[in-house]
Design a protein around this motif. Sequence first.
Motif, PDB file in Angstrom:
ATOM      1  N   ALA A 143       5.445  -7.016   0.348  1.00  0.00           N
ATOM      2  CA  ALA A 143       4.111  -7.561   0.604  1.00  0.00           C
ATOM      3  C   ALA A 143       3.025  -6.636   0.071  1.00  0.00           C
ATOM      4  O   ALA A 143       2.000  -7.095  -0.461  1.00  0.00           O
ATOM      5  CB  ALA A 143       3.929  -7.793   2.105  1.00  0.00           C
ATOM      6  N   THR A 144       3.235  -5.340   0.182  1.00  0.00           N
ATOM      7  CA  THR A 144       2.259  -4.376  -0.342  1.00  0.00           C
ATOM      8  C   THR A 144       2.165  -4.460  -1.857  1.00  0.00           C
ATOM      9  O   THR A 144       1.067  -4.396  -2.428  1.00  0.00           O
ATOM     10  CB  THR A 144       2.654  -2.954   0.081  1.00  0.00           C
ATOM     11  N   ALA A 148       0.211  -7.415  -2.757  1.00  0.00           N
ATOM     12  CA  ALA A 148      -1.207  -7.278  -2.419  1.00  0.00           C
ATOM     13  C   ALA A 148      -1.982  -6.496  -3.475  1.00  0.00           C
ATOM     14  O   ALA A 148      -3.202  -6.716  -3.623  1.00  0.00           O
ATOM     15  CB  ALA A 148      -1.357  -6.590  -1.065  1.00  0.00           C
ATOM     16  N   LEU A 208      -5.607  -7.693  -4.549  1.00  0.00           N
ATOM     17  CA  LEU A 208      -6.790  -6.932  -4.165  1.00  0.00           C
ATOM     18  C   LEU A 208      -7.654  -6.602  -5.371  1.00  0.00           C
ATOM     19  O   LEU A 208      -8.887  -6.682  -5.310  1.00  0.00           O
ATOM     20  CB  LEU A 208      -6.367  -5.641  -3.465  1.00  0.00           C
ATOM     21  N   CYS A 228     -11.704  -2.557  -1.718  1.00  0.00           N
ATOM     22  CA  CYS A 228     -10.529  -2.982  -2.493  1.00  0.00           C
ATOM     23  C   CYS A 228      -9.881  -1.809  -3.210  1.00  0.00           C
ATOM     24  O   CYS A 228      -8.642  -1.728  -3.287  1.00  0.00           O
ATOM     25  CB  CYS A 228     -10.932  -4.072  -3.486  1.00  0.00           C
ATOM     26  N   CYS A 242      -1.922   0.968  -1.442  1.00  0.00           N
ATOM     27  CA  CYS A 242      -0.749   0.182  -1.843  1.00  0.00           C
ATOM     28  C   CYS A 242       0.164   0.991  -2.759  1.00  0.00           C
ATOM     29  O   CYS A 242       1.395   0.992  -2.598  1.00  0.00           O
ATOM     30  CB  CYS A 242      -1.191  -1.101  -2.541  1.00  0.00           C
TER      31      CYS A 242
END
Length: 239
Positions: A10-11, A14, A18, A58, A65
Amino acid sequence: MRAVPNWGVATAVAAPVLLVGGWTVAGARQPAGYDPVRDTISELAGHDATDSWVMITCLLLLGGCYLAIAAVLHAAGLPSRFLLAVGGVATIALVAFPRPAVGGSLSHGVAATVAVLALALWPAGSALRLPRGPDAAHPRAPQPPWAFRRGVALSATIVLLALFGWFAFEVTSGSRTGLAERVTAVGVSLWPLLAVLSARRAHLAWATDGATPLGPALPTTGVVPPDPLLPTDGPDRLA
């Protein structure tokens, strides 16, 4: 081979979301004179940007991340994970050293260069530590994930370095600096995602193969398997 946890996947997903979502939302908040083809992402987080907190947030999350992926992507090896972590720290440093309203900033330029170079070079770190071919001494050893195989990883680094070279050219003598920066940033943010997915797939394949029993299957009922410590015929010599 350690598995990549679900939150690691999931990271990795992302990171590009982002990045693209941040410059899209922040760019929409700027005056009409802002041109995403000409102007850089850093200007969206600069002192004179409208709602600069959007891009700042962000960038902070993006750097986090990269650090999180480096912590869980064990298949990449320590050198590659270190470079990925350096890229994450340098991405966060872009916020600590924002671009000024007028002129340039040496600290911001160094942080941006370190971030892009580290994120472009980290695939090659795993490729250089791998053998050139199958391991003859351990023929049943699991193959590395496809993203970390020598040819694929070195090709990824070459492509990312070429994008960085385009961005450097546009900074010095071009008029599409913003476009070159965005393409380069997306490229370096997508490769960690592809690497995580390849590591996840390789682990699933390895776990499935490891669960397969070796040798012929024995019947479970009606037949008692012979004791391997007893002779095949004749009396028991150990008696």
